[in-house]
Motif scaffolding. Structure first.
Motif, short mmCIF file in Angstrom:
data_model
loop_
_atom_site.label_atom_id
_atom_site.label_comp_id
_atom_site.label_asym_id
_atom_site.label_seq_id
_atom_site.Cartn_x
_atom_site.Cartn_y
_atom_site.Cartn_z
N THR A 148 -20.96 44.63 -7.95
CA THR A 148 -19.96 43.89 -7.52
C THR A 148 -18.60 44.70 -7.69
O THR A 148 -18.40 45.13 -8.76
N VAL A 157 -15.94 41.55 -3.55
CA VAL A 157 -17.47 41.94 -2.76
C VAL A 157 -18.54 42.14 -3.59
O VAL A 157 -18.94 42.81 -4.51
N ARG A 185 -22.35 42.65 -3.80
CA ARG A 185 -23.28 43.27 -3.03
C ARG A 185 -24.70 43.01 -3.59
O ARG A 185 -24.76 41.84 -4.39
N ALA A 186 -25.77 43.38 -2.90
CA ALA A 186 -27.07 42.80 -3.03
C ALA A 186 -27.51 43.27 -4.46
O ALA A 186 -28.18 42.29 -4.91
N SER A 187 -27.22 43.82 -5.43
CA SER A 187 -27.63 44.09 -6.55
C SER A 187 -27.44 42.91 -7.46
O SER A 187 -27.75 42.83 -8.47
#
Length: 50
Positions: free
Chosen positions: A2, A41, A43-45
């Motif tokens: 992130t 932002v 993110r997928a992780s």
């Protein structure tokens, strides 16, 4: 991972305005803060279940 995203143009513009304000300001007066919009932002992780 992130991250925090900032508009680079807005950041540069705020820096120039702050510098001009410091050059023109009375040294006894405190400087005004400049706020640059940001966005998170994610993110997928960083998402649950990733």
């Amino acid at each position: 991972m992130t991250t925090v995203a900032q508009d680079q143009r807005a950041l540069g513009s705020a820096a120039v305005k702050a510098l001009r304000g410091l050059l023109d300001a009375d040294p006894a007066e405190p400087a005004e803060p400049w706020i640059v919009p940001t966005r998170l932002v994610v993110r997928a992780s960083s998402r649950p279940g990733a």
